[in-house]
Design a protein around this motif. Structure first.
Motif, mmCIF file in Angstrom:
data_model
loop_
_atom_site.group_PDB
_atom_site.id
_atom_site.type_symbol
_atom_site.label_atom_id
_atom_site.label_comp_id
_atom_site.label_asym_id
_atom_site.label_seq_id
_atom_site.Cartn_x
_atom_site.Cartn_y
_atom_site.Cartn_z
ATOM 1 N N ARG A 44 1.093 24.883 0.420
ATOM 2 C CA ARG A 44 0.482 23.910 1.323
ATOM 3 C C ARG A 44 -0.613 23.137 0.577
ATOM 4 N N PRO A 45 -0.644 21.800 0.694
ATOM 5 C CA PRO A 45 -1.681 21.016 -0.003
ATOM 6 C C PRO A 45 -3.075 21.350 0.526
ATOM 7 N N PRO A 46 -4.116 20.962 -0.218
ATOM 8 C CA PRO A 46 -5.478 21.156 0.287
ATOM 9 C C PRO A 46 -5.664 20.485 1.655
ATOM 10 N N ALA A 47 -6.539 21.051 2.469
ATOM 11 C CA ALA A 47 -6.727 20.549 3.837
ATOM 12 C C ALA A 47 -7.131 19.077 3.849
ATOM 13 N N GLU A 48 -7.927 18.635 2.864
ATOM 14 C CA GLU A 48 -8.360 17.234 2.864
ATOM 15 C C GLU A 48 -7.166 16.287 2.764
ATOM 16 N N SER A 49 -6.166 16.663 1.969
ATOM 17 C CA SER A 49 -4.987 15.800 1.830
ATOM 18 C C SER A 49 -4.242 15.674 3.153
ATOM 19 N N ILE A 50 -4.209 16.756 3.928
ATOM 20 C CA ILE A 50 -3.529 16.710 5.230
ATOM 21 C C ILE A 50 -4.383 15.948 6.248
ATOM 22 N N ASN A 51 -5.674 16.228 6.268
ATOM 23 C CA ASN A 51 -6.554 15.577 7.244
ATOM 24 C C ASN A 51 -6.638 14.069 7.036
ATOM 25 N N ARG A 52 -6.446 13.612 5.794
ATOM 26 C CA ARG A 52 -6.570 12.170 5.495
ATOM 27 C C ARG A 52 -5.192 11.518 5.284
ATOM 28 N N MET A 53 -4.153 12.099 5.879
ATOM 29 C CA MET A 53 -2.810 11.568 5.621
ATOM 30 C C MET A 53 -2.533 10.237 6.320
ATOM 31 N N TYR A 54 -3.492 9.728 7.081
ATOM 32 C CA TYR A 54 -3.307 8.410 7.690
ATOM 33 C C TYR A 54 -3.979 7.303 6.858
ATOM 34 N N GLU A 55 -4.667 7.685 5.783
ATOM 35 C CA GLU A 55 -5.413 6.721 4.966
ATOM 36 C C GLU A 55 -4.549 6.238 3.800
ATOM 37 N N ARG A 56 -4.193 4.982 3.835
ATOM 38 C CA ARG A 56 -3.382 4.400 2.770
ATOM 39 C C ARG A 56 -4.274 3.896 1.624
ATOM 40 N N GLU A 65 0.829 -1.203 0.000
ATOM 41 C CA GLU A 65 0.000 0.000 0.000
ATOM 42 C C GLU A 65 0.869 1.260 0.000
ATOM 43 N N PHE A 66 0.313 2.321 -0.595
ATOM 44 C CA PHE A 66 1.036 3.594 -0.581
ATOM 45 C C PHE A 66 0.643 4.407 0.655
ATOM 46 N N VAL A 67 1.650 5.089 1.206
ATOM 47 C CA VAL A 67 1.517 5.823 2.459
ATOM 48 C C VAL A 67 1.580 7.319 2.166
ATOM 49 N N PRO A 68 0.552 8.087 2.519
ATOM 50 C CA PRO A 68 0.580 9.535 2.236
ATOM 51 C C PRO A 68 1.701 10.247 2.986
ATOM 52 N N TYR A 69 2.294 11.195 2.306
ATOM 53 C CA TYR A 69 3.315 12.057 2.913
ATOM 54 C C TYR A 69 3.138 13.456 2.311
#
Length: 296
Positions: free
Chosen positions: A198-210, A154-158
């Motif tokens: 800075r990325p959109p807030a959704e990308s930061i808020n969901r950074m634990y979702e692989r 799985e890919f891990v958001p960063y």
């Protein structure tokens, strides 16, 4: 941030950041204001310090030195480019220190549970395309570092701030949503003018979702070219993934297994695009045409 530092969390990493220059500290807090910070005493994966080597270099002709505690040898930059030095230090820590995740030099985005990996060399437009997609209904995993779990694939958001360079800066300032946070523009760097977004807030808020790989797309930005999707073989996709990885050899067999699985299951192509709008259309079209590819 002047004493023990701030424990900042981005994706799978917590970095203790200590910055002694007020201007760099202010710019860092402006850019990373939407990210979670851990309480004092938290255990961090990495440590980064930005400082002046002596009184003269801190106050008279200030130069920002970066210490990552990872055998770095950065040339000090003028303090007005201190944010660039800070980002270089953060990049170095991932490129050199990450051994438990497979690392790709790639833009990575996700939509509907399908990750698109865009491995490419600098100048191909991958950062701009990834950033543009993040404001067109996609979730930004990274514009620079694709991270894959070596056990699950799985890919891990960063989702660190996007590094925009030269002509891509006005493009993204026009394309991004109103209110998007940008850093100042830093002129005279080795790569020209740099600006961070800075990325959109959704990308930061969901950074634990692989999410799992859905496609490998090789982006090629060519001004004036006719937009085109060109098929590539799975062998070529595998080769490009290997060439883009900084730690493929360090991890060994498990990295080979993960890359083989990605190349076998993901849809693969090259896209040639003359501008951001056409690039996004091509990615959307290819993903729509290959929906269901790789499903068991």
């Amino acid at each position: 941030m002047t004493t023990q530092g701030l424990a900042l969390e981005v994706g799978p990493f917590v970095t203790q950041v200590r910055i002694l220059f007020p201007n760099i500290r202010e710019e860092f807090c402006h850019l990373y204001g939407g990210y979670p910070a851990w309480p004092e005493g938290a255990i961090a994966n990495n440590h980064l310090s930005v400082y002046g080597r002596n009184f003269y270099r801190r106050y008279i002709k200030p130069q920002a030195c970066v210490d990552t505690m990872m055998k770095d040898a950065f040339i000090p930059l003028p303090a007005e480019l201190g944010m660039v030095a800070t980002e270089m230090g953060l990049n170095w820590q991932i490129a050199v220190g990450c051994k438990n995740l497979l690392l790709f030099h790639a833009g990575v985005v996700e939509k509907n549970g399908r990750v698109v990996i865009m491995p490419a060399a600098s100048g191909s437009g991958k950062s701009t395309l990834a950033a543009g997609l993040s404001f067109a209904g996609w979730r930004l995993f990274s514009d620079e570092f694709g991270l894959a779990d070596i056990d699950t694939g799985e890919f891990v958001p960063y989702p660190r701030p996007v590094s925009l360079k030269n002509e891509s800066i006005p493009v993204m300032k026009d394309w991004a949503a109103p209110g998007t946070t940008f850093s100042p523009e830093y002129h005279g760097t080795p790569k020209g003018t740099i600006c961070y977004m800075r990325p959109p807030a959704e990308s930061i808020n969901r950074m634990y979702e692989r999410a799992g790989a859905g496609a490998v797309i090789l982006p090629s930005f060519r001004p004036g070219a006719t937009p085109e999707i060109k098929p590539i073989t799975r062998s070529m996709a595998f080769f490009k993934l290997v060439m883009s990885s900084a730690n493929y050899g360090d991890i060994g067999e498990r990295s080979f297994r993960v890359m083989t699985e990605i190349a076998d299951k993901a849809a693969c192509c090259e896209i040639i695009y003359p501008n951001l709008e056409e690039g996004i259309k091509l990615v959307e079209r290819f993903m729509s045409e290959t929906a269901g590819a790789g499903d068991d």
